[in-house]
Design a protein around this motif. Structure first.
Motif, PDB file in Angstrom:
ATOM      1  N   THR A 447      -7.623  15.649  -7.206  1.00  0.00           N
ATOM      2  CA  THR A 447      -8.318  14.894  -6.170  1.00  0.00           C
ATOM      3  C   THR A 447      -7.315  13.965  -5.497  1.00  0.00           C
ATOM      4  OG1 THR A 447     -10.237  13.483  -5.696  1.00  0.00           O
ATOM      5  CG2 THR A 447      -8.938  12.899  -7.614  1.00  0.00           C
ATOM      6  N   ASP A 448      -7.793  13.308  -4.449  1.00  0.00           N
ATOM      7  CA  ASP A 448      -7.011  12.195  -3.915  1.00  0.00           C
ATOM      8  C   ASP A 448      -7.893  10.962  -3.967  1.00  0.00           C
ATOM      9  OD1 ASP A 448      -8.647  12.704  -1.358  1.00  0.00           O
ATOM     10  OD2 ASP A 448      -7.484  10.910  -0.881  1.00  0.00           O
ATOM     11  N   LEU A 449      -7.285   9.825  -3.863  1.00  0.00           N
ATOM     12  CA  LEU A 449      -8.041   8.583  -3.767  1.00  0.00           C
ATOM     13  C   LEU A 449      -7.202   7.598  -2.961  1.00  0.00           C
ATOM     14  CD1 LEU A 449     -10.589   6.982  -5.057  1.00  0.00           C
ATOM     15  CD2 LEU A 449      -8.747   5.718  -6.104  1.00  0.00           C
ATOM     16  N   SER A 450      -7.764   7.151  -1.849  1.00  0.00           N
ATOM     17  CA  SER A 450      -7.007   6.159  -1.082  1.00  0.00           C
ATOM     18  C   SER A 450      -7.555   4.770  -1.386  1.00  0.00           C
ATOM     19  CB  SER A 450      -7.072   6.475   0.409  1.00  0.00           C
ATOM     20  OG  SER A 450      -8.399   6.498   0.831  1.00  0.00           O
ATOM     21  N   GLN A 451      -6.727   3.775  -1.171  1.00  0.00           N
ATOM     22  CA  GLN A 451      -7.098   2.402  -1.512  1.00  0.00           C
ATOM     23  C   GLN A 451      -8.181   1.910  -0.566  1.00  0.00           C
ATOM     24  OE1 GLN A 451      -3.777   1.285  -3.440  1.00  0.00           O
ATOM     25  NE2 GLN A 451      -3.936   3.478  -3.233  1.00  0.00           N
ATOM     26  N   GLY A 452      -9.112   1.175  -1.128  1.00  0.00           N
ATOM     27  CA  GLY A 452     -10.145   0.568  -0.299  1.00  0.00           C
ATOM     28  C   GLY A 452      -9.598  -0.618   0.483  1.00  0.00           C
ATOM     29  N   VAL A 453     -10.381  -1.044   1.452  1.00  0.00           N
ATOM     30  CA  VAL A 453      -9.930  -2.157   2.288  1.00  0.00           C
ATOM     31  C   VAL A 453     -10.867  -3.348   2.129  1.00  0.00           C
ATOM     32  CG1 VAL A 453      -8.791  -0.693   3.969  1.00  0.00           C
ATOM     33  CG2 VAL A 453     -11.197  -1.279   4.288  1.00  0.00           C
ATOM     34  N   GLY A 454     -10.392  -4.498   2.614  1.00  0.00           N
ATOM     35  CA  GLY A 454     -11.201  -5.707   2.535  1.00  0.00           C
ATOM     36  C   GLY A 454     -10.405  -6.883   3.050  1.00  0.00           C
ATOM     37  N   ARG A 455     -10.891  -8.059   2.708  1.00  0.00           N
ATOM     38  CA  ARG A 455     -10.220  -9.281   3.127  1.00  0.00           C
ATOM     39  C   ARG A 455      -9.964 -10.135   1.896  1.00  0.00           C
ATOM     40  NH1 ARG A 455     -13.397 -12.668   6.920  1.00  0.00           N
ATOM     41  NH2 ARG A 455     -15.275 -11.496   6.443  1.00  0.00           N
ATOM     42  N   PHE A 456      -8.960 -10.994   1.976  1.00  0.00           N
ATOM     43  CA  PHE A 456      -8.674 -11.840   0.822  1.00  0.00           C
ATOM     44  C   PHE A 456      -8.003 -13.124   1.276  1.00  0.00           C
ATOM     45  CE2 PHE A 456      -7.152 -13.213  -3.298  1.00  0.00           C
ATOM     46  CZ  PHE A 456      -8.112 -12.721  -4.158  1.00  0.00           C
ATOM     47  N   ALA A 457      -8.371 -14.213   0.629  1.00  0.00           N
ATOM     48  CA  ALA A 457      -7.758 -15.511   0.907  1.00  0.00           C
ATOM     49  C   ALA A 457      -7.144 -16.041  -0.379  1.00  0.00           C
ATOM     50  CB  ALA A 457      -8.808 -16.495   1.414  1.00  0.00           C
ATOM     51  N   ALA A 458      -5.855 -16.362  -0.317  1.00  0.00           N
ATOM     52  CA  ALA A 458      -5.156 -16.873  -1.499  1.00  0.00           C
ATOM     53  C   ALA A 458      -4.457 -18.172  -1.145  1.00  0.00           C
ATOM     54  CB  ALA A 458      -4.134 -15.851  -1.990  1.00  0.00           C
ATOM     55  N   ARG A 459      -4.415 -19.077  -2.095  1.00  0.00           N
ATOM     56  CA  ARG A 459      -3.684 -20.323  -1.921  1.00  0.00           C
ATOM     57  C   ARG A 459      -2.755 -20.464  -3.131  1.00  0.00           C
ATOM     58  NH1 ARG A 459      -7.670 -24.967  -2.177  1.00  0.00           N
ATOM     59  NH2 ARG A 459      -8.405 -24.074  -0.230  1.00  0.00           N
ATOM     60  N   VAL A 460      -1.516 -20.834  -2.859  1.00  0.00           N
ATOM     61  CA  VAL A 460      -0.579 -21.077  -3.954  1.00  0.00           C
ATOM     62  C   VAL A 460      -0.041 -22.487  -3.777  1.00  0.00           C
ATOM     63  CG1 VAL A 460       1.536 -20.324  -5.101  1.00  0.00           C
ATOM     64  CG2 VAL A 460       0.029 -18.632  -4.062  1.00  0.00           C
TER      65      VAL A 460
END
Lengths: 758, 329
Positions: A447-460
């Motif tokens: 099979t194949d599997l591609s990465q899902g998409v979305g949004r992300f907020a990170a603070r360092v």
């Protein structure tokens, strides 16, 4: 010794010690002053009209603080996208286990007692349990108001009880079949499966007098849940705060709201915080299991083995509601054409209402079902044409420059190499082991599997301690994602991983982030975290440059220090300063403390690469008992950089084992809408004694979309397992089993039918 | 979980006294009873443990045989050298049942008194006949795991692995109760739904199993085979315990003296394949065709719609069990 090369190291999970020593707090562990216990009364009937509901006796139980029914709630529906589910059944129940009333009491026993005293009169209605039957024009429409629901992906199809009819494809299928020399058609069934996480659903909701709602829930997608709760409760999102919780296993099942909407109303009506914890009987009976599917695939093939046409159809039994699906339909159904070059293809997927338990997401939604079908179909065509299944696949596999049958244009298509490495490792070209008295077989699947998409907020941030801290509102579901994200911070700031801390914030303290799932985290969260860490590094260097009396371009980070080295201009110059010291010089930034803070938001695009997973199974079947033993298993993965080999391998092994359970034993058995397998004695998941020797092949060198050119690994290993094992079983018996799971009893029947020539 | 009281009996008399009151039940490891109490299938206000009764957790030699106290754990039975040496079928049955955790906690007394796994019985929502309800819901439902013989309004299979082995080894059980104790053959202990729909054995109210007695003259060679859906933590689809003893034929060969062939997973009680036993006795061991013997298994079976597969499965494992016992002869 401090490890400075964080990426690529097998770092153990940061939260591990707290989990195994019981310090981690799960939703069910959280307690608030004055807290009550909530319990729900569930329908014993799969389809019935509620004639009357009398709660007066329940209200009289000492310790009971609230008893509510639909009459006490606003007439509002809830859903992850399609809003078709009432918080409590209103007038009609559509599955056995649907909540019809709820109680909040001082202790669980009082709540349980009160439930028994709620008098409900039902009038049974004719139920529909079979999705195909539900689609027939004569079947009763289970949701007469469907067209008014919010969140439908398109106007209703007009097919009875179908709330999503989605198609994919390319070319002209009729023309394709006209060009074909041979046509093959097979049908397959995949069963109802539970995610079998250890921790059942739990939530604690406090509806505060201020109008705010504080929520602790083992939901992995807190911002999405906040939107859903805001919609059903009629509250602005900023009045709802979701707090961090440890999550005790997900496998796709912890994305649904479950009892949280109801728990709020119990809190509102009692004026107290209320906790609800499902028991495992309720989990197996009425949570959000994986969709069963009925699939038919017809293919047109040239005599040389080239696929020219495919018509594929999948009917998913969604159960009583569609509310537990974030996309309403299942995108993974687009895998029904496999990873092959097919010029003329069409897939029709139907999402159908029945009176069964509502289904949700489970690890790589739809893909294990449809890949079982398409990869079994692939083998059956090869068998019928007298071709080797490996060679038949190679004739048709996607290669660079090809467009997938559903229109994906990927670069770096490594299907052939991944399959070749799996076949090679399995000894495909050597004779099968012969063991007297047993049937042996081998099978392949890809099979194949591609990465899902979305949004992300990170603070360092970094303060005077010099320990970087990653701030986010993102819960680790047990995959080790927090550890990998800490590794990224460590790598970018050149500090040891164990010096990177995580501060989990609630949803009011950070912008929107997508939750864990869809092989998305390493990519989307990773890019945001790396982005924030790199920004912090820039700021550190900028702040350090004057302290080191050097231009910024000469300054770098090494081993937790900011460094200026010798340069042609200043051959003898070497100075360093600890990053904490740099931060201590910075103005107050984070909670009034001196330090440096960087924030980064990332919205991912669908990547232009996918990743392939090819597997090979070897089985032994005892012809006298039908017992199927997987004697050997190979899983080959098309991978980029591996950020943490230990966690990567954990996902691979867990995925294979979950797939093995799907292939061989796991099934929520249903009769007339009632689940029969209500314990882990009856709902059987594999034990360590069932696990075959596993060989993992990493086909390295790909360039993925996640940081450091890596790819996600959370789902792919679980997808082709059932197909690979089913193909090995077909090879051993000489006849296929087309419905999962592959039990001893089905193997015996297949052997008997083959012997009698049926 | 409904509240209950747990009391460790100090002596057998104490246990019998404590069990005389209504709402009391004996508990061993609790691995089967507690889930039923939790799910409201069994109402028990007082659970009486036997682990502290002197001698009851022990396995000892007696009169050339073995005596196993009811509170001995399954793991102790499985690991006991005397069991493994002389009562192989019991060792194999005990060693392969459930999971290591359950074998460490569960007791032989509890194992013999397990309640059925039929999920209509186990579901808190289904008022099945065995729980005093109105009908058997399995008959109109999923019959895959139910009995193929011996059903009578209720179609359970007895879940105990050790019961099948003990029946083949002709073990006896000693009980205690208000009217004193008694001793009976394992074969007489279990009773199907035709006798009492709501119970699986002949124990009177307040009576309990205290010891299992393995006879000195049990057949010297025995074996236990079990077909299941997963390798650990699973009940038998079908199982068999076979035990044979051999006499000298007078001309250097061996004649089958005693033969016991008992099946699990096919009937509401451990099912003796008497037709096979009778056919075997007196035959020259070297002349026995296991397949011919196994063909006699379950002559009058009446499978339900979904469990016909159990009959060839049973015949095949009987054949295999006999072949393994005779093969070394």
């Amino acid at each position: 010794m401090a490890i400075y090369s964080a990426i690529g190291s097998s770092i153990t999970r940061g939260e591990g010690p707290d989990k195994v020593t019981g310090k981690s707090l799960y939703a069910a562990d959280i307690t608030l002053p004055g807290m009550l216990w909530g319990k729900a009364l569930r329908s014993p009937f799969p389809h019935a009209r509620i004639v009357s509901l009398d709660t007066s006796r329940a209200r009289a139980v000492p310790g009971v603080r609230a008893v509510i029914t639909a009459a006490d709630l606003p007439d509002s529906l809830v859903g992850r996208r399609l809003r078709d589910m009432p918080v409590l059944a209103r007038g009609v129940v559509r599955f056995a286990g649907e909540k019809v009333a709820a109680v909040a009491a001082d202790d669980p026993a009082a709540a349980e007692e009160a439930l028994l005293l709620i008098d409900v009169e039902y009038e049974e209605l004719p139920p529909i349990f079979d999705a195909a039957a539900a689609m027939s024009p004569g079947a009763p429409a289970l949701h007469p108001a469907m067209s008014s629901y919010e969140g439908l992906p398109q106007p209703p199809s007009g097919i009875n009880n179908v709330f999503a009819h989605i198609t994919w494809g390319q070319g002209d299928v009729a023309q394709g079949f006209a060009e074909a020399d041979l046509v093959f058609e097979h049908s397959f069934n995949a069963q109802l499966m539970h995610q079998a996480y250890i921790e059942p659903h739990a939530c604690l909701v406090s509806a505060e007098p201020s109008g705010k709602a504080q929520v602790w829930v083992n939901n992995k997608d807190p911002y999405a849940l906040r939107e859903q709760l805001a919609a059903v409760w009629g509250l602005p999102e900023e009045r709802i705060v979701l707090h961090p919780c440890s999550i005790g296993g997900d496998f796709g099942g912890k994305g649904s709201f479950m009892d949280a909407p109801l728990c709020y109303y119990l809190s509102l009506h009692s004026g107290r915080p209320v906790k609800m914890v499902m028991d495992y009987i309720q989990e197996l009976m009425a949570a959000n299991p994986r969709h069963p599917a009925v699939m038919t695939i017809k293919s047109g093939v040239k005599r040389d083995g080239a696929l020219v046409a495919r018509q594929a159809r999948v009917v998913f039994d969604s159960g009583a509601y569609g509310a537990f699906k974030p996309t309403v339909y299942l995108r993974g159904a687009d895998h029904l054409c496999g990873v092959y070059r097919i010029p003329h293809a069409r897939i029709d997927s139907y999402m159908v209402y029945t009176n069964n338990v509502p289904k949700g997401h489970m690890r790589s939604p739809a893909k294990p079902q449809v890949v079982f079908a398409v990869e079994s179909h692939t083998d059956l065509i090869a068998r019928e044409m007298g071709l080797d299944p490996y060679e038949f696949r190679r004739i048709n596999l996607l290669r660079d420059g090809d467009s997938s049958p559903v229109g994906h244009q990927w670069r770096e298509i490594r299907a052939d190499e991944t399959l070749r490495r799996a076949a090679q490792s399995a000894g495909w070209d050597t004779p099968k082991p012969a063991k007297p008295g047993t049937l042996t077989g081998r099978g392949l699947a890809i099979t194949d599997l591609s990465q899902g998409v979305g949004r992300f907020a990170a603070r360092v941030s970094i303060g005077a301690s010099g320990r970087p801290k990653l701030h986010m509102a993102f819960w680790d579901t047990g995959t080790g994602s927090h550890t990998v994200l800490r590794q990224m911070v460590a790598q970018e700031l050149s500090v040891p991983v164990d010096e990177v801390d995580i501060e989990l914030l609630d949803t009011s303290e950070m912008p929107f982030s997508s939750g864990s799932g869809g092989t998305r985290v390493t990519y989307t969260a990773g890019q945001a975290v790396v982005g924030a860490a790199r920004e912090l590094r820039r700021q550190l260097i900028r702040a350090a440059a004057p302290l080191l009396d050097s231009p910024e371009e000469d300054v770098s980070l090494h081993s937790g220090r900011v460094v200026v080295g010798p340069s042609p201009q200043r051959p003898a110059y070497y100075r360093t300063i600890a990053i904490g010291e740099v931060a201590a010089h910075a103005p107050a930034a984070n909670h009034g403390e001196a330090g440096i803070v960087a924030e980064y938001e990332f919205a991912s695009e669908p990547p232009d690469v996918t990743s392939f997973c090819a597997q090979a199974a070897e089985v032994e079947i005892d012809p006298e008992t039908g017992a199927i033993t997987v004697t050997r298993f190979v899983t080959a993965h098309d991978v980029g950089a591996i950020l943490n080999p230990l966690l990567h391998q954990g996902q691979v092994e867990g995925g294979v084992i979950q797939g093995l359970g799907y292939a061989l034993m796991e099934e929520l058995q249903t009769e007339d809408g009632h689940i029969s397998t209500l314990s882990f004695g009856d709902y059987k998941i594999p034990t360590s004694a069932d696990i075959p020797p596993l060989t993992t092949v990493l086909v390295e060198g790909a360039s993925g979309p996640a940081p450091y050119r890596s790819k996600g690994i959370g789902e792919s290993a679980n997808i082709p397992v059932a197909a690979a094992i089913a193909n090995a079983v077909t090879d051993a018996i000489g006849a296929p089993i087309t419905n999962l799971p592959l039990t001893a009893e089905k193997a015996m029947t297949a052997i008997k039918n083959r012997e009698s020539g049926n | 979980m409904p509240p209950f009281q747990y009391i460790e009996a100090e002596s057998l008399d104490d246990a019998v006294g404590l069990l005389a009151e209504s709402g009391a039940a004996v508990v061993g490891g609790g691995t089967d009873l507690l889930p039923q109490v939790r799910d409201g299938i069994v109402a028990a206000e007082r659970l009486v443990g036997l682990g502290a009764v002197p001698g009851l957790a022990e396995i000892s030699e007696s009169g050339g045989g073995l005596v196993i106290g009811a509170a001995a754990t399954i793991a102790d039975v499985a690991g006991h050298s005397g069991v493994r040496r002389r009562y192989a079928a019991l060792g194999e049955a005990a060693g392969g049942l459930a999971t290591p955790q359950i074998r460490n906690a569960g007791t032989i007394g509890g194992n013999l008194n397990q309640r059925p796994r039929c999920w209509y019985y186990r579901s808190p929502l289904i008022p099945c006949l065995k729980k005093g309800g109105d009908r058997c819901y399995a008959l109109a439902g999923n019959t895959r795991l139910l009995c193929v013989t011996g059903g009578d309004r209720c179609y359970i299979v007895h879940p105990s692995d050790t019961a099948v082995a003990l029946s083949a080894l002709d073990a006896r059980l000693e009980t205690a109760g208000r009217g004193g104790g008694r001793e009976l053959a394992v074969g007489d202990f279990f009773a199907g739904p035709g006798r009492d729909l709501q119970r699986e054995n002949v124990l009177e109210p307040g009576e309990l199993v205290v010891r299992v007695i393995l006879p000195a003259d049990a057949p010297e060679r025995s074996v236990y085979l079990k077909v299941r859906e997963r390798e650990s933590g699973d009940f038998a689809l079908v199982s068999v315990a076979a035990a044979l003893s051999f006499d000298d034929s007078g001309d250097g060969g061996a004649v089958i003296g005693q033969a016991r062939v008992v099946l699990g997973g096919v009937a509401p009680v451990p099912y003796r394949a008497v037709e096979v036993e009778e056919w075997l006795v007196g035959r020259l061991a070297s002349g026995v065709d296991p397949a011919e013997a196994a063909a006699l298994v379950l002559p009058n079976a009446t499978p339900l719609p979904q469990n016909g597969y159990k009959i060839p499965m049973a015949r095949n494992i009987v054949k295999r069990a006999l072949a393994s016992l005779l093969g070394n002869e």
